[in-house]
Scaffold this motif. Structure first.
Motif, PDB file in Angstrom:
ATOM      1  N   THR A  16       0.815  -1.212   0.000  1.00  7.62           N
ATOM      2  CA  THR A  16       0.000   0.000   0.000  1.00  7.62           C
ATOM      3  C   THR A  16       0.853   1.269   0.000  1.00  7.62           C
ATOM      4  OG1 THR A  16      -0.151  -0.001   2.418  1.00  7.62           O
ATOM      5  CG2 THR A  16      -1.907  -1.136   1.202  1.00  7.62           C
ATOM      6  N   THR A  17       2.176   1.119   0.104  1.00  5.09           N
ATOM      7  CA  THR A  17       3.080   2.267   0.108  1.00  5.09           C
ATOM      8  C   THR A  17       4.285   1.967  -0.778  1.00  5.09           C
ATOM      9  OG1 THR A  17       4.401   1.479   1.970  1.00  5.09           O
ATOM     10  CG2 THR A  17       2.445   2.814   2.500  1.00  5.09           C
ATOM     11  N   PHE A  18       5.040   3.009  -1.112  1.00  2.00           N
ATOM     12  CA  PHE A  18       6.271   2.797  -1.866  1.00  2.00           C
ATOM     13  C   PHE A  18       7.278   2.010  -1.041  1.00  2.00           C
ATOM     14  CE2 PHE A  18       4.559   6.165  -4.550  1.00  2.00           C
ATOM     15  CZ  PHE A  18       4.906   5.693  -5.806  1.00  2.00           C
ATOM     16  N   ALA A  19       7.307   2.246   0.248  1.00  2.00           N
ATOM     17  CA  ALA A  19       8.213   1.490   1.112  1.00  2.00           C
ATOM     18  C   ALA A  19       7.913  -0.010   1.034  1.00  2.00           C
ATOM     19  CB  ALA A  19       8.095   1.978   2.558  1.00  2.00           C
ATOM     20  N   ASP A  20       6.633  -0.356   0.957  1.00  2.00           N
ATOM     21  CA  ASP A  20       6.252  -1.769   0.844  1.00  2.00           C
ATOM     22  C   ASP A  20       6.820  -2.411  -0.421  1.00  2.00           C
ATOM     23  OD1 ASP A  20       4.788  -1.697   3.180  1.00  2.00           O
ATOM     24  OD2 ASP A  20       2.837  -1.481   2.192  1.00  2.00           O
ATOM     25  N   LEU A  21       6.870  -1.651  -1.500  1.00  2.00           N
ATOM     26  CA  LEU A  21       7.300  -2.210  -2.781  1.00  2.00           C
ATOM     27  C   LEU A  21       8.727  -2.754  -2.750  1.00  2.00           C
ATOM     28  CD1 LEU A  21       5.825   0.407  -5.303  1.00  2.00           C
ATOM     29  CD2 LEU A  21       4.892  -1.829  -4.675  1.00  2.00           C
ATOM     30  N   LEU A  22       9.503  -2.321  -1.768  1.00  2.00           N
ATOM     31  CA  LEU A  22      10.888  -2.777  -1.660  1.00  2.00           C
ATOM     32  C   LEU A  22      11.011  -4.132  -0.962  1.00  2.00           C
ATOM     33  CD1 LEU A  22      12.504   0.634  -0.627  1.00  2.00           C
ATOM     34  CD2 LEU A  22      12.855  -0.561  -2.802  1.00  2.00           C
ATOM     35  N   LYS A  23       9.929  -4.630  -0.399  1.00  2.00           N
ATOM     36  CA  LYS A  23       9.995  -5.887   0.345  1.00  2.00           C
ATOM     37  C   LYS A  23      10.324  -7.059  -0.581  1.00  2.00           C
ATOM     38  CE  LYS A  23       6.744  -4.325   3.902  1.00  2.00           C
ATOM     39  NZ  LYS A  23       5.417  -4.517   4.545  1.00  2.00           N
ATOM     40  N   PRO A  24      11.119  -8.000  -0.108  1.00  2.00           N
ATOM     41  CA  PRO A  24      11.572  -9.118  -0.959  1.00  2.00           C
ATOM     42  C   PRO A  24      10.449 -10.020  -1.461  1.00  2.00           C
ATOM     43  CG  PRO A  24      12.167  -9.479   1.347  1.00  2.00           C
ATOM     44  CD  PRO A  24      11.717  -8.056   1.248  1.00  2.00           C
ATOM     45  N   GLU A  25       9.286  -9.971  -0.831  1.00  2.00           N
ATOM     46  CA  GLU A  25       8.184 -10.838  -1.256  1.00  2.00           C
ATOM     47  C   GLU A  25       7.590 -10.441  -2.612  1.00  2.00           C
ATOM     48  OE1 GLU A  25       4.472  -9.637   1.345  1.00  2.00           O
ATOM     49  OE2 GLU A  25       6.331  -9.107   2.393  1.00  2.00           O
ATOM     50  N   TYR A  26       8.008  -9.276  -3.150  1.00  2.00           N
ATOM     51  CA  TYR A  26       7.433  -8.804  -4.409  1.00  2.00           C
ATOM     52  C   TYR A  26       8.403  -8.945  -5.584  1.00  2.00           C
ATOM     53  CZ  TYR A  26       4.172  -6.820  -1.040  1.00  2.00           C
ATOM     54  OH  TYR A  26       3.286  -6.664  -0.009  1.00  2.00           O
ATOM     55  N   LYS A  27       9.221  -9.978  -5.560  1.00  2.00           N
ATOM     56  CA  LYS A  27      10.190 -10.224  -6.615  1.00  2.00           C
ATOM     57  C   LYS A  27       9.525 -10.271  -8.005  1.00  2.00           C
ATOM     58  CE  LYS A  27      14.085 -10.954  -4.281  1.00  2.00           C
ATOM     59  NZ  LYS A  27      15.296 -10.132  -4.449  1.00  2.00           N
ATOM     60  N   GLY A  28      10.004  -9.418  -8.895  1.00  2.00           N
ATOM     61  CA  GLY A  28       9.540  -9.424 -10.274  1.00  2.00           C
ATOM     62  C   GLY A  28       8.100  -9.047 -10.489  1.00  2.00           C
ATOM     63  N   GLN A  29       7.451  -8.436  -9.494  1.00  2.00           N
ATOM     64  CA  GLN A  29       6.006  -8.205  -9.588  1.00  2.00           C
ATOM     65  C   GLN A  29       5.612  -6.741  -9.791  1.00  2.00           C
ATOM     66  OE1 GLN A  29       4.597  -9.990  -5.894  1.00  2.00           O
ATOM     67  NE2 GLN A  29       4.145 -11.916  -6.952  1.00  2.00           N
ATOM     68  N   VAL A  30       6.525  -5.800  -9.608  1.00  2.00           N
ATOM     69  CA  VAL A  30       6.178  -4.375  -9.636  1.00  2.00           C
ATOM     70  C   VAL A  30       6.431  -3.801 -11.028  1.00  2.00           C
ATOM     71  CG1 VAL A  30       6.571  -2.119  -8.596  1.00  2.00           C
ATOM     72  CG2 VAL A  30       6.824  -4.199  -7.204  1.00  2.00           C
ATOM     73  N   ALA A  31       5.401  -3.250 -11.641  1.00  2.00           N
ATOM     74  CA  ALA A  31       5.526  -2.756 -13.011  1.00  2.00           C
ATOM     75  C   ALA A  31       4.953  -1.356 -13.171  1.00  2.00           C
ATOM     76  CB  ALA A  31       4.831  -3.715 -13.973  1.00  2.00           C
ATOM     77  N   LEU A  32       5.459  -0.667 -14.185  1.00  2.00           N
ATOM     78  CA  LEU A  32       4.940   0.635 -14.609  1.00  2.00           C
ATOM     79  C   LEU A  32       4.216   0.464 -15.935  1.00  2.00           C
ATOM     80  CD1 LEU A  32       8.039   2.914 -13.850  1.00  2.00           C
ATOM     81  CD2 LEU A  32       5.949   2.712 -12.494  1.00  2.00           C
ATOM     82  N   THR A  33       3.584   1.531 -16.399  1.00  2.00           N
ATOM     83  CA  THR A  33       2.847   1.484 -17.660  1.00  2.00           C
ATOM     84  C   THR A  33       3.727   1.855 -18.851  1.00  2.00           C
ATOM     85  OG1 THR A  33       2.116   3.763 -17.350  1.00  2.00           O
ATOM     86  CG2 THR A  33       0.674   2.008 -16.534  1.00  2.00           C
ATOM     87  N   GLY A  34       5.021   1.784 -18.673  1.00  2.00           N
ATOM     88  CA  GLY A  34       5.973   2.120 -19.719  1.00  2.00           C
ATOM     89  C   GLY A  34       7.164   2.827 -19.119  1.00  2.00           C
ATOM     90  N   ALA A  35       8.051   3.299 -19.947  1.00  2.00           N
ATOM     91  CA  ALA A  35       9.198   4.066 -19.463  1.00  2.00           C
ATOM     92  C   ALA A  35       8.747   5.482 -19.145  1.00  2.00           C
ATOM     93  CB  ALA A  35      10.293   4.087 -20.513  1.00  2.00           C
ATOM     94  N   PRO A  36       9.246   6.084 -18.072  1.00  2.00           N
ATOM     95  CA  PRO A  36       8.823   7.440 -17.706  1.00  2.00           C
ATOM     96  C   PRO A  36       9.272   8.500 -18.699  1.00  2.00           C
ATOM     97  CG  PRO A  36      10.607   6.707 -16.293  1.00  2.00           C
ATOM     98  CD  PRO A  36      10.179   5.510 -17.088  1.00  2.00           C
ATOM     99  N   THR A  37      10.129   8.142 -19.624  1.00  2.00           N
ATOM    100  CA  THR A  37      10.514   9.068 -20.682  1.00  2.00           C
ATOM    101  C   THR A  37       9.443   9.157 -21.773  1.00  2.00           C
ATOM    102  OG1 THR A  37      11.722   7.236 -21.695  1.00  2.00           O
ATOM    103  CG2 THR A  37      12.989   8.766 -20.336  1.00  2.00           C
TER     104      THR A  37
END
Length: 378
Positions: A176-197
């Motif tokens: 639920t937070t950006f800090a959570d996204l760093l947890k090891p349980e989310y290996k390979g699971q966090v994605a964006l909708t493209g490159a920020p460029t």
């Protein structure tokens, strides 16, 4: 950012121009100069006359408006039904720059867009190029000062916050937070909708991460560093997130606008998924899109009537039906005209929207363009 119409014969265009010239001073098709000067419905002779002139024109040319984006399908249908004016949409998956290019290159042409819906700082770009006609909708004074041009060349219409969408049927504990996204349980699971460029929502995600990691509107570097860290610990996925990749389990955690993430809920529920959406409290970043009228709109009355419609309670609730946050949301809530049932479906946000300046945005875009590729490939 936002991801051939039937033409009208030149003789018909000339007839429309003749009926509207005394009020709107539009140029004939193919002319090199001209513009519109009706700066309000009152200046156009009142709403009744504006409606009558718009109905004579019979057409509104829009561009880059997907029907499944922020409630636009319902809004276009509602406008057509209410006023009997056909809405033609060119390049519905186009980007803001496509809208600006169309205004700049089709000046005086019948197929030019009448209205545009611009993301990010593109409203400032269009205004600086002299492409936008000043027009004060009836509710102009109710739009917060930070969300409109003082000269009424553009004004925000709807927006949202960066959010974290999560498939709870595949992820045991959704972040639920950006800090959570760093947890090891989310290996390979966090994605964006493209490159920020290239992707507006991805760029905003980097800005949100920067705010979560001690950065500011003046300092987006911590956001780039955050995704670099996600890449190094294996959590960041290079796959561009789409509804299809989410449904297939490739991108079960997606950072995107809340109105898009929340909009997937019904679709995913029908597919047996449990989709949860949270606005991260440690990185609250909002962005709104802006409405504007082409200074050389071929249907100037219809363009102005469209704006009046979008900033009425009906139009603003139309955005809300698409899970976007209308710019007049607070005022409508205070007045009792807000669709509270639709508002209850929005992800909870405790902070009011704040916006970077044009200079801050320009610097942030430069930093991201220079550092992103290295940050996610090392």
């Amino acid at each position: 950012m936002h991801f051939s119409r039937t033409g009208i014969a030149l003789a018909a265009v000339g007839a429309v121009a003749a009926t509207c010239l005394s009020v709107f001073h539009i140029p004939p098709p193919g002319s090199a100069s001209g513009g519109t000067d009706a700066v309000s419905a009152e200046a156009a002779g009142g709403m009744s006359r504006l409606v009558a002139q718009a109905r004579k024109e019979g057409t509104l040319n829009a561009i880059a408006l997907p029907r499944d984006w922020a409630g636009y399908g319902g809004l276009m249908d509602g406008f057509e039904k209410k006023y009997g004016i056909q809405v033609n949409v060119e390049n519905p998956r186009g980007a803001s720059q496509d809208e600006i290019n169309a205004m700049a290159t089709r000046r005086g042409q019948e197929r030019a867009p009448d209205v545009v819906d611009l993301g990010g700082s593109f409203n400032l770009v269009a205004a600086s190029q002299g492409l936008l006609a000043p027009y004060r909708v009836a509710s102009f004074d109710d739009i917060p000062p930070a969300q409109k041009d003082a000269g009424a060349r553009w004004y925000n219409d709807y927006g949202g916050y960066i959010s974290i969408g999560c498939d709870a049927s595949r992820v045991a504990r959704c972040p639920t937070t950006f800090a959570d996204l760093l947890k090891p349980e989310y290996k390979g699971q966090v994605a964006l909708t493209g490159a920020p460029t290239a992707s507006g929502s991805a760029f905003a995600s980097v800005y949100a991460a920067a705010l979560a990691r001690g950065g500011s509107f003046e300092n987006i570097e911590p956001g780039v560093a955050f995704f670099s860290q996600l890449k190094k610990n294996g959590n960041f996925s290079p796959v561009t997130a789409t509804p299809a990749t989410i449904a297939q389990g490739e991108t079960p955690i997606t950072v995107d606008w809340d109105y898009l993430n929340a909009g997937y809920t019904k679709q995913f529920t029908a597919q047996g998924m449990k989709w949860k959406v949270s606005v991260p409290a440690d990185g609250i970043y909002s962005e709104y899109y802006s409405q504007a009228i082409n200074k050389y709109a071929p249907h100037p009355a219809a363009a102005r009537l469209w704006e009046e419609y979008l900033y009425s309670a009906e139009g603003q609730n139309g955005f809300l039906a698409g899970l976007a946050r209308p710019v007049l949301m607070k005022k409508m809530s205070d007045e009792g005209t807000l669709d509270r049932e639709a508002a209850a479906k929005l992800p909870h946000v405790s902070a009011a929207p704040r916006f970077p300046t044009e200079g801050e945005l320009d610097r942030a875009k430069t930093v991201v363009s220079q550092q992103w590729a290295t940050a996610v490939t090392e």
